[in-house]
Enzyme design. Structure first.
Site, PDB file in Angstrom:
ATOM      1  N   VAL A 105      -4.254   9.332  18.968  1.00  0.00           N
ATOM      2  CA  VAL A 105      -4.765  10.254  20.139  1.00  0.00           C
ATOM      3  C   VAL A 105      -5.010   9.340  21.371  1.00  0.00           C
ATOM      4  O   VAL A 105      -5.721   9.828  22.373  1.00  0.00           O
ATOM      5  CB  VAL A 105      -5.576  11.434  19.701  1.00  0.00           C
ATOM      6  CG1 VAL A 105      -4.958  12.137  18.825  1.00  0.00           C
ATOM      7  CG2 VAL A 105      -6.713  10.590  19.407  1.00  0.00           C
ATOM      8  N   HIS A 121      -0.386  14.218  17.650  1.00  0.00           N
ATOM      9  CA  HIS A 121      -1.795  15.003  17.294  1.00  0.00           C
ATOM     10  C   HIS A 121      -2.363  15.167  18.541  1.00  0.00           C
ATOM     11  O   HIS A 121      -3.656  15.315  18.653  1.00  0.00           O
ATOM     12  CB  HIS A 121      -2.559  14.256  16.436  1.00  0.00           C
ATOM     13  CG  HIS A 121      -1.885  14.063  15.077  1.00  0.00           C
ATOM     14  ND1 HIS A 121      -2.139  13.071  13.956  1.00  0.00           N
ATOM     15  CD2 HIS A 121      -0.972  14.959  14.435  1.00  0.00           C
ATOM     16  CE1 HIS A 121      -1.545  13.548  12.879  1.00  0.00           C
ATOM     17  NE2 HIS A 121      -0.997  14.422  13.274  1.00  0.00           N
ATOM     18  N   SER A 221       0.409   3.280   9.669  1.00  0.00           N
ATOM     19  CA  SER A 221      -0.079   4.405   8.909  1.00  0.00           C
ATOM     20  C   SER A 221       0.140   4.580   7.571  1.00  0.00           C
ATOM     21  O   SER A 221       1.205   4.012   6.889  1.00  0.00           O
ATOM     22  CB  SER A 221       0.893   5.596   9.500  1.00  0.00           C
ATOM     23  OG  SER A 221       0.571   6.735   8.744  1.00  0.00           O
ATOM     24  N   ASN A 246       2.263  -2.139   7.327  1.00  0.00           N
ATOM     25  CA  ASN A 246       0.989  -1.227   7.006  1.00  0.00           C
ATOM     26  C   ASN A 246      -0.098  -2.358   5.878  1.00  0.00           C
ATOM     27  O   ASN A 246       0.625  -2.804   5.085  1.00  0.00           O
ATOM     28  CB  ASN A 246       1.027  -0.069   6.449  1.00  0.00           C
ATOM     29  CG  ASN A 246      -0.245   0.929   6.419  1.00  0.00           C
ATOM     30  OD1 ASN A 246      -0.953   0.953   7.096  1.00  0.00           O
ATOM     31  ND2 ASN A 246      -0.957   1.102   5.415  1.00  0.00           N
ATOM     32  N   CYS A 264      -0.127  -4.883  12.115  1.00  0.00           N
ATOM     33  CA  CYS A 264       0.871  -4.631  13.106  1.00  0.00           C
ATOM     34  C   CYS A 264       1.604  -5.597  13.942  1.00  0.00           C
ATOM     35  O   CYS A 264       2.491  -5.903  14.198  1.00  0.00           O
ATOM     36  CB  CYS A 264       0.590  -3.147  13.575  1.00  0.00           C
ATOM     37  SG  CYS A 264       0.167  -1.930  12.577  1.00  0.00           S
TER      38      CYS A 264
END
Ligand SMILES: [Zn+2]
Length: 284
Positions: A105, A121, A221, A246, A264
């Site tokens: 977010v 989200h 994630s 990940n 990442c």
């Protein structure tokens, strides 16, 4: 590792699937100084974040939320994109990204230059009235929070995920929450809280992006939340290969064609010609 792994490297995976559906999560933003919720096993590192129903029903929950957020925003509002964000923006520029869907977010993909983004989200930089739907920038709301709670502005606390801070042991009942300027309604960050569903049109747009893509790339994630996991499920059902970058396990490990257990930025930056140290795109 699975004997069915067909791709030896992430570079090969990206080369072989020119239209990627990218799904990113908290691991993408940890290098920007934004903490994540889960450990390498996908378990909670800390107390669970605020739930939707208590937030709406209970003024004390909202007071505690906004008091912590007042402190947390100081860090969150200053966060900058890191090489992982720049690498994904560069892959989009090269025409390799069909759609980027993020569970974050923080709007750091947009800040890095990605344009085709679904903020699954929502966005923490916006506050929304739950009665009249008016939206106001979070930085403006921060000024109102500070003006009404000057004594809280001096406090400090360790930053926590999603613009939160570990502020405890205070009497939150003294905290003043400004209402909506238009209708007096309850203001809430324009993000999907736990216990709240993702708006249907966002899911539909993301699913369409997945249908138009020829492979899925998960970045940072663990897919522990169903709103993200369902895309890996849908990709697998459609016979599309899924790769994941990940640190630690993901809920979709059994669905993966390729797993890269690396930070990442480290995994993506070299593939997109992004300088890991500077976080700037260099010509390739
Ligand atoms: Zn309102």
């Amino acid at each position: 590792m699975d004997a069915a792994l067909r791709f030896s490297s992430l570079g090969e995976f990206i080369e072989n699937h020119p239209r990627l559906f990218v799904l990113t999560g908290a691991g993408c933003s940890t290098d920007s100084g934004i903490p994540d919720y889960r450990d390498a096993e996908g378990e909670w590192k800390r107390a669970q974040p605020v739930m939707f129903q208590p937030f709406m029903a209970d003024v004390h929950t909202r007071q505690r939320y906004w008091a912590r957020s007042l402190i947390g925003w100081r860090y969150f509002g200053r966060a900058k994109p890191n090489p992982a964000h720049f690498a994904l923006a560069e892959l989009e520029r090269q025409g390799r990204v069909e759609l980027l869907v993020t569970q974050n977010v923080d709007c750091l993909h947009e800040a890095a230059g990605s344009t085709n983004v679904v903020d699954l989200h929502g966005r923490l930089d916006t506050v929304r009235c739950m009665s009249c739907e008016q939206r106001v920038p979070r930085r403006e709301f921060q000024e109102r929070l500070l003006a009404q709670n000057p004594q809280w502005a001096q406090l400090d606390a360790r930053e926590a995920p999603d613009g939160d801070a570990d502020l405890e042991g205070r009497d939150f009942t003294a905290f003043n929450i400004p209402p909506c300027q238009y209708c007096g309604g309850i203001l809430k960050p324009d993000v999907v809280f736990f216990g709240e569903s993702v708006p249907r049109d966002r899911v539909d747009r993301a699913m369409q992006g997945l249908r138009d893509a020829d492979a899925m790339l998960v970045v940072g994630s663990s897919l522990m939340v169903y709103s993200g996991y369902r895309f890996a499920q849908a990709a697998a059902e459609a016979g599309k290969p899924v790769a994941a970058v990940n640190l630690g396990r993901t809920r979709a490990d059994h669905l993966l064609t390729l797993k890269v257990n690396q930070p990442c930025a480290e995994a993506l930056a070299p593939l997109a010609g992004v300088d890991l140290r500077l976080g700037l795109a260099v010509s390739i």
